[in-house]
Scaffold this motif. Structure first.
Motif, short mmCIF file in Angstrom:
data_model
loop_
_atom_site.label_atom_id
_atom_site.label_comp_id
_atom_site.label_asym_id
_atom_site.label_seq_id
_atom_site.Cartn_x
_atom_site.Cartn_y
_atom_site.Cartn_z
N PRO A 21 -6.75 -18.53 70.20
CA PRO A 21 -5.82 -17.43 70.49
C PRO A 21 -6.15 -16.17 69.69
CG PRO A 21 -4.63 -19.48 70.06
CD PRO A 21 -6.08 -19.72 69.71
N ARG A 22 -6.14 -15.05 70.37
CA ARG A 22 -6.39 -13.73 69.76
C ARG A 22 -7.71 -13.68 68.97
NH1 ARG A 22 -1.60 -15.41 69.11
NH2 ARG A 22 -1.68 -15.78 66.89
N LYS A 24 -10.97 -12.56 67.56
CA LYS A 24 -11.55 -11.23 67.33
C LYS A 24 -12.92 -11.15 67.99
CE LYS A 24 -8.97 -10.60 63.09
NZ LYS A 24 -8.02 -11.66 63.32
N ASN A 137 -10.22 -16.75 61.67
CA ASN A 137 -9.88 -15.68 62.60
C ASN A 137 -8.61 -14.98 62.13
OD1 ASN A 137 -10.37 -14.25 65.10
ND2 ASN A 137 -8.62 -15.32 65.95
#
Length: 138
Positions: A21-22, A24, A137
């Protein structure tokens, strides 16, 4: 994310990384030579939809790929960079802040040029031949 894998499982690992998730878009890869950084990046590039061959940009420093969805992906191999100024002169900061995927081997060569907001992957070879991967992350 922490996982242990063999090189035969690298496709599965690439999918897991991209499913983070999310995640980078600027990702640094930390490992000794021969542990599988380039092999993993090739799988990530493939999973992102690049159909042509990908290879290590050892002598060109950066390879650019275009995915079938139109995304640009940059793969950096900074092993041969002699100084941060050399990297800066090639416009490396423009790549890093382009909002495109940037996969960076040997990021320790340019510590002051890396965006603060990046993900990092550490790969370590285990005595049994498997690899341990840690993705940060934050």
């Amino acid at each position: 994310m922490t996982t242990t894998f063999t090189l035969e499982d690298i496709n599965k690992v690439a999918k897991e990384i991209l499913a983070t998730p999310r995640l980078k878009k600027v990702i640094t890869f930390h490992a000794t030579m021969g542990v599988g950084k380039t092999t993993l990046i090739k799988e990530l590039v493939k999973e992102l939809g690049v159909t042509g061959n990908s290879s290590s940009p050892t002598f060109s420093l950066v390879n650019e790929y275009l995915s079938d969805s139109g995304e640009t992906i940059y793969h950096f191999d900074l092993y041969r960079i002699n100084s941060e100024m050399e990297a800066y002169d090639m416009g490396i900061d423009e790549y890093f802040y382009s909002d495109n995927w940037c996969f960076i081997e040997w990021p320790e060569k340019v510590p002051h040029l890396l965006p603060l907001d990046h993900a990092s992957i550490v790969i370590r070879q285990l005595p049994n031949g498997k690899r341990e991967l840690i993705l940060k992350n934050d």
